[in-house]
Design an enzyme around this catalytic site. Sequence first.
Site, short mmCIF file in Angstrom:
data_model
loop_
_atom_site.label_atom_id
_atom_site.label_comp_id
_atom_site.label_asym_id
_atom_site.label_seq_id
_atom_site.Cartn_x
_atom_site.Cartn_y
_atom_site.Cartn_z
N CYS A 13 55.78 43.66 48.88
CA CYS A 13 55.40 43.19 47.55
C CYS A 13 54.27 44.03 46.94
CB CYS A 13 55.05 41.71 47.58
SG CYS A 13 55.07 40.94 45.94
N HIS B 256 59.63 39.18 50.16
CA HIS B 256 58.76 38.69 51.24
C HIS B 256 59.56 38.23 52.45
CE1 HIS B 256 54.80 38.46 49.16
NE2 HIS B 256 55.56 38.41 48.08
#
Length: 332
Positions: free
Chosen positions: A138, A251
Amino acid sequence: METNYCIPFFTILIQLMSTVNSQLNCPATDPAINYRPVIGIVSHPGDGASGRLNSSSDVSYIAASYVKFAEMGGARVIPIIYTDPPEIINQKLNLVNGIIFTGGRTKKGPYFEVVKGIFEKVLEKNDAGEHFPLLAICLGFELITMIISKDNNILEEFSASHQASTVQFVENIKLEGTVFGRFPPALLEKMTTHCLVMQNHRFGISPEGLQANKDLCRFFRILTTSVDKETKVYVSSMQAQRYPVTALQWHPEKAVFEWGSSQIPHTEDAIQVTQNVANYFVSEARKSPNKPATNKLLDNLIYNYSPSYAGKVRGSFEEVYLFTPRPTLSSL
């Protein structure tokens, strides 16, 4: 005439002992593989709970989900505390077999400079012949995109906060040797039709934006794309051409270890995605020949710290490890 009933018993016993002995003679382990890998995870500014756990300006945190993610792949963790002096950070880098850049928000200031310096060390180690993998998740994805492109404004805005999504694999892409290389084919197929990964970002890069930057094009190949809530396409997974560097905009750690958002997928298939990513990354770390002294490892492992329960105070994570500058902590 007497019958000796003991003979069959001893015959069976000898056969049993022979079987046990053969089972005890396990094949030798591969000396080229490091079976005790250690992963360095870089801390992020703040407390992970908008100051509800610690409002100090110099506190940093690592979400426990990243630690558990590395552990589920078979590794231990050393926190790389970004506020530590550079010499301590460099010494800790010599204790680990790979690095994770976590999600977060900060894209400038001392944190950016520390991440940039660590990224350069990762490349240096690999250029010197040491296999030293990096997993950028991310914000980590975004930071190395900025660093490699040499453009701090290269990121584009996307609407992908708190969104479970599919991933679409680039046509004719070869997955062998990549993070997806050992995924079961059925799971790869499900990833394209089921929302098995968790996105939580406002910035990213489109395939066109990446391809327009010659430095990014040379460094990475795109593995997957995803679409945001407005159907804008962005790069969601990419792998370095020459280095063991993997960047995921999504994630992998959240499906197993985070519960704060109802959008996080917790299906068995989503769990398998997490497990496969963890297994891949730690298998890359096992290729690192670095085996430092045990006492230095023990003094710096994450076990020297205790996590705080952040979910109870409406933090972004269930648990976080908090760090404040303590120059005397390390015995390196």
